[in-house]
Design a protein around this motif. Sequence first.
Motif, PDB file in Angstrom:
ATOM      1  N   LEU A  62       9.806  -8.886  -0.954  1.00 12.61           N
ATOM      2  CA  LEU A  62      10.837  -9.355  -0.008  1.00 12.61           C
ATOM      3  C   LEU A  62      11.299 -10.770  -0.333  1.00 12.61           C
ATOM      4  N   HIS A  63      10.461 -11.499  -1.078  1.00 15.54           N
ATOM      5  CA  HIS A  63      10.794 -12.898  -1.352  1.00 15.54           C
ATOM      6  C   HIS A  63      11.520 -13.090  -2.681  1.00 15.54           C
ATOM      7  N   ASN A 107       0.839  -1.198   0.000  1.00 17.17           N
ATOM      8  CA  ASN A 107       0.000   0.000   0.000  1.00 17.17           C
ATOM      9  C   ASN A 107       0.878   1.253   0.000  1.00 17.17           C
ATOM     10  N   VAL A 108       1.389   1.587  -1.182  1.00 16.54           N
ATOM     11  CA  VAL A 108       2.353   2.684  -1.291  1.00 16.54           C
ATOM     12  C   VAL A 108       1.705   4.021  -0.909  1.00 16.54           C
ATOM     13  N   SER A 109       0.468   4.248  -1.365  1.00 14.88           N
ATOM     14  CA  SER A 109      -0.137   5.565  -1.104  1.00 14.88           C
ATOM     15  C   SER A 109      -0.365   5.776   0.398  1.00 14.88           C
ATOM     16  N   VAL A 130       8.454   4.409  -4.135  1.00 17.29           N
ATOM     17  CA  VAL A 130       7.728   4.753  -2.911  1.00 17.29           C
ATOM     18  C   VAL A 130       8.134   6.128  -2.369  1.00 17.29           C
ATOM     19  N   GLY A 131       9.223   6.653  -2.883  1.00 12.20           N
ATOM     20  CA  GLY A 131       9.700   7.948  -2.388  1.00 12.20           C
ATOM     21  C   GLY A 131       8.827   9.078  -2.910  1.00 12.20           C
ATOM     22  N   THR A 140      14.312   5.544   0.479  1.00 17.21           N
ATOM     23  CA  THR A 140      15.438   6.071  -0.295  1.00 17.21           C
ATOM     24  C   THR A 140      16.237   4.964  -0.992  1.00 17.21           C
ATOM     25  N   ASP A 141      15.759   3.722  -0.857  1.00 15.97           N
ATOM     26  CA  ASP A 141      16.501   2.592  -1.428  1.00 15.97           C
ATOM     27  C   ASP A 141      16.572   2.709  -2.958  1.00 15.97           C
ATOM     28  N   PRO A 142      17.780   2.838  -3.491  1.00 17.24           N
ATOM     29  CA  PRO A 142      17.884   2.995  -4.950  1.00 17.24           C
ATOM     30  C   PRO A 142      17.381   1.770  -5.716  1.00 17.24           C
ATOM     31  N   LYS A 143      17.291   0.630  -5.029  1.00 13.91           N
ATOM     32  CA  LYS A 143      16.818  -0.574  -5.740  1.00 13.91           C
ATOM     33  C   LYS A 143      15.297  -0.618  -5.857  1.00 13.91           C
ATOM     34  N   HIS A 144      14.622   0.262  -5.186  1.00 14.34           N
ATOM     35  CA  HIS A 144      13.150   0.353  -5.233  1.00 14.34           C
ATOM     36  C   HIS A 144      12.469  -1.002  -5.108  1.00 14.34           C
TER      37      HIS A 144
END
Length: 646
Positions: free
Chosen positions: A556-557, A186-188, A239-240, A230-234
């Motif tokens: 994550l998997h 749920n990004v929003s 999500v940023g 901030t994870d560059p691998k998204h």
Amino acid sequence: MQWRSLVVGLVVLRLSLSCVLWLTFGLGPGVSFGFNFHLGFNLHKLDLLFREDKGTESKGKTWSQQIQGKRYEQTASTCPQVGQQPPPQRSYLGLFQGNQDEYARRYSSFPDSLKTKMRGMARDMFYFGYDNYMKYAFPKDELNPIDCEGRGPDVLNPSNININDVLGNYSLTLIDTLDTLLVLGNVSEFQRAVRLVIDTVSFDKDSTVQVFEANIRILGSLISAHILLTDPKHPFGEVGFEDYDNELLHLAHDLAVRLLPAFENTNTGIPYPRVNLKTGVPPDSINETCTAGAGSLLVEFGILSRLVGDSTFEWVARRAVRALWKLRSNETGLLGNVVNIQTGQWVSKQSGLGAGMDSFYEYLLKSYILFGEKEDYRMFQSAYESIQIHMRRGRESCNEGEGDPPLYVNVNMFSGEIMNTWIDSLQAFFPGLQVLNGDVDNAICLHAFYYAIWKRFGALPERYNWQLQAPDVLFYPLRPEMVESTYLLYQATKNPFYLHVGMDILQSLETNAKVRCGYATLHHVVDKSKEDRMESFFLSETCKYLYLLFDEDNPLHRSDNKYIFTTEGHVVPIDKRFRERQWSDLGPCEDGALSQTQSNHWPEDLTKFIHVSVSLQCNRIPEEQRYALPLKSVYMRQIDHMVGLF
Ligand code: DMJ
């Protein structure tokens, strides 16, 4: 004299019962502990007390027989001496055979459609709690799920540490839940929640909180959400948001600075347990802390140090771990669970895996996995070995041989002698840690014991007395440990058994804990009465692990994403940048056992942890193993019998 007559009476009664059994069924004295356990119930207790008085408890392999004051030196897993014939034994295995297929029938498959249904159920469970928290409780710390109201610190009763240790008047549940929103995709709502935190949360509060709780629930969540943003691998997609200016990291830093006074004015370097966020350590603070509270700060403090380039946080957390480690017993290598931070004396000499100690072990291994400091792994390995030697009872192998199932008991840290006959609900995290350490066999057995308790009560009592086969402490505050281990065991084995366990947990939570606005703490696992409290870890951990268990395709998997969970279930990537520190002043290791620490590089064998710690796609496991039970039916039945399920 009276107790002697009682003992004699019970012995006679027991002998008569054994005779009846022997004559009726031909069961000799060497058979199943299950029968012995049941029939000699009171006798066990008296014998145990008697033996404890005399300090003669030994560390054999068959703990249920030990409690009966008997010695069954010659178990199947103990090699007889050359030339000696072992006494003929009748196997308890025989008693249970014939019914084993009921387990295989129940657990050996789990259709995809059911998986989807369960994932939906876990999602709904989360949103029922979360939406109602946002509707009725935010910006308070917790939701009272029965009255549909918010709850903050107990200002009228500052000594109510059950509440005030955790609730700091800082929207605890919202913060603790941030990364679960992303795990659920749920990004929003994640972005909305992050903005709410940025706009409304301040730590400039006159709240006295426990350093450990503030660290794992608030600091850990803030840095996890910051890293994911901030994870560059998204890993979770984009999500940023554009105007994000590291506010979560600044908040985390602000909180950590407010926790630092706990590390001042302590002779040992072990921190005070509580600080006031405005004024520092309260003048009337006690000088005692539990081992887990003081020794489980390294993951969050270490990441923070590495993110902000300031070694202070890691330095104080590491100093605390080293100080605790130095206080371990020379004889057993074990630590106690409460220590005086000024004198270094152990206030409680009990050593166990649950309350007061759990995350201490967990963070030795997780710090190593994240930061690659060999010192952490050496401590973990040594602690693990001591645990196996001194706390573990039962047969040697989980899935083979005879004897009681393995169990970890609470012992005296100096002598290794058993201190009581309960295990606690928190210890259920340990199989997950064993999986992480590659010890899946032991993890399977310990988890199976907890699952049997769960099946009996539809929850885990806070303390379960394995001798009395009854709970000692009756509440269940929706803790995650059981489902956490279930999830990690499923990731390691892909065995459908664990999906069934997850389904049972989901169903019992729905039946026993669901109330008007959320899920409530069970006050009493037997009569199922409730308390009006929903702790933040229910959303941040229990629901998260339940959802992940059934969500095979979660980001994550994916095998290219490698994550670890903090002790509060917050997601942190295993990232090269956390193994690079810009400083070399972590201080010398005074403890000889650790002095080999030189390099901060991961050793070659780290892949072992990465494979089990993260979302291993276990398609390499052969079919026949994947659908066989992780624990043979006969042993499952043995455990079920032992916790009084039949
Ligand atoms: C959580 O806050 C964490 O999992 C902690 O490590 C132990 N206690 C609770 C859950 O039971």
